[in-house]
Design a protein around this motif. Sequence first.
Motif, PDB file in Angstrom:
ATOM      1  N   VAL A 155       0.637  -1.173   0.000  1.00  0.00           N
ATOM      2  CA  VAL A 155       0.093  -0.042  -0.040  1.00  0.00           C
ATOM      3  C   VAL A 155       0.820   1.141  -0.199  1.00  0.00           C
ATOM      4  CG1 VAL A 155      -1.762   1.314   1.149  1.00  0.00           C
ATOM      5  CG2 VAL A 155      -1.712  -1.259   1.260  1.00  0.00           C
ATOM      6  N   ASP A 161      -6.734   4.877   0.764  1.00  0.00           N
ATOM      7  CA  ASP A 161      -7.445   3.618   1.102  1.00  0.00           C
ATOM      8  C   ASP A 161      -6.814   2.607   0.342  1.00  0.00           C
ATOM      9  OD1 ASP A 161      -9.910   2.073   1.750  1.00  0.00           O
ATOM     10  OD2 ASP A 161     -10.323   1.948  -0.507  1.00  0.00           O
ATOM     11  N   ASP A 193      -7.976   2.031  -4.796  1.00  0.00           N
ATOM     12  CA  ASP A 193      -8.069   2.959  -3.561  1.00  0.00           C
ATOM     13  C   ASP A 193      -9.318   3.707  -3.908  1.00  0.00           C
ATOM     14  OD1 ASP A 193      -8.051   5.356  -2.120  1.00  0.00           O
ATOM     15  OD2 ASP A 193      -5.663   5.639  -2.453  1.00  0.00           O
ATOM     16  N   ARG A 235      -8.256 -10.476  10.129  1.00  0.00           N
ATOM     17  CA  ARG A 235      -7.515  -9.584  11.195  1.00  0.00           C
ATOM     18  C   ARG A 235      -7.115 -10.196  12.444  1.00  0.00           C
ATOM     19  NH1 ARG A 235      -9.569  -3.620  12.016  1.00  0.00           N
ATOM     20  NH2 ARG A 235      -8.999  -3.272   9.747  1.00  0.00           N
ATOM     21  N   ASP A 236      -5.792 -10.329  12.525  1.00  0.00           N
ATOM     22  CA  ASP A 236      -5.354 -11.051  13.796  1.00  0.00           C
ATOM     23  C   ASP A 236      -6.093 -12.346  14.045  1.00  0.00           C
ATOM     24  OD1 ASP A 236      -4.086  -8.690  14.542  1.00  0.00           O
ATOM     25  OD2 ASP A 236      -5.661  -7.601  15.615  1.00  0.00           O
ATOM     26  N   GLN A 292     -12.242   0.074   6.817  1.00  0.00           N
ATOM     27  CA  GLN A 292     -10.898   0.444   6.628  1.00  0.00           C
ATOM     28  C   GLN A 292      -9.959  -0.561   6.921  1.00  0.00           C
ATOM     29  OE1 GLN A 292     -11.234   4.148   9.048  1.00  0.00           O
ATOM     30  NE2 GLN A 292     -11.538   5.340   7.170  1.00  0.00           N
ATOM     31  N   THR A 293      -9.232  -1.046   6.044  1.00  0.00           N
ATOM     32  CA  THR A 293      -8.251  -1.895   6.433  1.00  0.00           C
ATOM     33  C   THR A 293      -7.191  -1.276   7.044  1.00  0.00           C
ATOM     34  OG1 THR A 293      -7.254  -1.682   3.978  1.00  0.00           O
ATOM     35  CG2 THR A 293      -8.964  -3.409   4.225  1.00  0.00           C
ATOM     36  N   ARG A 294      -6.176  -2.252   7.420  1.00  0.00           N
ATOM     37  CA  ARG A 294      -4.910  -1.765   8.086  1.00  0.00           C
ATOM     38  C   ARG A 294      -3.978  -2.907   7.717  1.00  0.00           C
ATOM     39  NH1 ARG A 294      -7.043  -2.434  14.375  1.00  0.00           N
ATOM     40  NH2 ARG A 294      -6.414  -4.433  14.542  1.00  0.00           N
ATOM     41  N   ASP A 295      -2.397  -2.287   8.147  1.00  0.00           N
ATOM     42  CA  ASP A 295      -1.399  -3.174   8.056  1.00  0.00           C
ATOM     43  C   ASP A 295      -1.503  -4.706   8.618  1.00  0.00           C
ATOM     44  OD1 ASP A 295       1.346  -3.028   7.050  1.00  0.00           O
ATOM     45  OD2 ASP A 295       1.558  -4.113   9.112  1.00  0.00           O
ATOM     46  N   ASP A 297      -3.805  -7.057   7.632  1.00  0.00           N
ATOM     47  CA  ASP A 297      -5.263  -7.698   7.326  1.00  0.00           C
ATOM     48  C   ASP A 297      -4.773  -8.397   6.274  1.00  0.00           C
ATOM     49  OD1 ASP A 297      -6.201  -6.135   9.386  1.00  0.00           O
ATOM     50  OD2 ASP A 297      -7.377  -4.768   7.816  1.00  0.00           O
ATOM     51  N   PHE A 316       1.651  -1.600   4.525  1.00  0.00           N
ATOM     52  CA  PHE A 316       1.588  -0.483   4.411  1.00  0.00           C
ATOM     53  C   PHE A 316       2.814   0.214   4.315  1.00  0.00           C
ATOM     54  CE2 PHE A 316      -2.777  -1.128   5.155  1.00  0.00           C
ATOM     55  CZ  PHE A 316      -3.475  -0.205   4.769  1.00  0.00           C
ATOM     56  N   THR A 318       5.629   3.109   4.732  1.00  0.00           N
ATOM     57  CA  THR A 318       5.540   4.304   5.470  1.00  0.00           C
ATOM     58  C   THR A 318       6.422   5.661   4.892  1.00  0.00           C
ATOM     59  OG1 THR A 318       7.291   3.709   6.910  1.00  0.00           O
ATOM     60  CG2 THR A 318       5.127   3.149   7.581  1.00  0.00           C
TER      61      THR A 318
END
Length: 328
Positions: A155, A161, A193, A235-236, A292-295, A297, A316, A318
């Motif tokens: 990402v 997104d 996105d 997730r997790d 909303q996705t995150r690192d 997932d 993701f 940075t």
Amino acid sequence: MRIIQCLHQDQPRAALVENEQTVRLTDGDTYSLAHRAIAAGRSLNEVVEAALTEMRLDYQQLVDERRLLPPLTHPDPAHCLVTGTGLTHLGSADTRSAMHAKAQASDDELTDSMRMFKLGVEGGKPAAGETGAQPEWFYKGDGDCVVAPETALPVPAFAADAGEEPELAGLYVIGDDGRPWRVGYAIGNEFSDHVTERFNYLWLAHSKLRACSFGPELMIGELPEHLEGTSRIVRDGETLWEKPFLTGEANMAHSLANLEHHHFKYAGCRRPGDVHVHFFGTATLSFADGIQTRDGDRFEVALPALGRPLRNPLAFETQAPDTIVHSL
């Protein structure tokens, strides 16, 4: 018949999926086998069967060792064109009813998206020999934007997104005479996105310039008209979001032949030797449900008719790359 592509002795090799546990190696990669079929005037099924070796590999071990590759690749990624079409799917019955109701409005009241959808509904499945409505079309990148199954989707730091798009992907090779040949179909995650796209539809092109993935299996032969799948975000270790989706021509406003025609009618899409990966669109997005996705997932796209699910975690970034242009 379904095949995968994997690394074996540091070389890409195609392998026949015998069952959920075992694959059988061939003596070449998918790209070379496709060209053998074209040159010999034989079906890819026949060529794969003739190319089988006695070497069998453990499918799960290939997954665990990250040796799976996209099921079709070009030796030079610059000669793989990744594209897609949108507004092609009818969606669920409720969604379809709502879209048809909106489509009854006058042309002056329709958004560009609804106007495009209406064109597909009314003329996306022409009779044989006729030309149908032109679909929306977009460019994603070359082969360097393709991420192997089980590998992280990057990402960009500038992204607003990171959303999945569970789709069918058509895989093609262009023959030496410039004629396109369909190698087969695969599960795809077109990955876009959606925040950027929603801000202004003229930013659609920006929203599509992202990574993508397809596979792990390539289905050779005719595609069922009705396909049912599931799109999931984990997730997790827990399912964060899950939804069924439909695809195949019975659930689309356009025929596959019409979408293929409007892609390959351009001379630049018929360059001898090139590989094409073309995404056929979707009607199911977690973004539409506020996800909303995150690192970390993980996306999982399952279409049982096309074999093992396509799985990719998110990574993701940075740090933005240096894009300053220097004068010579």
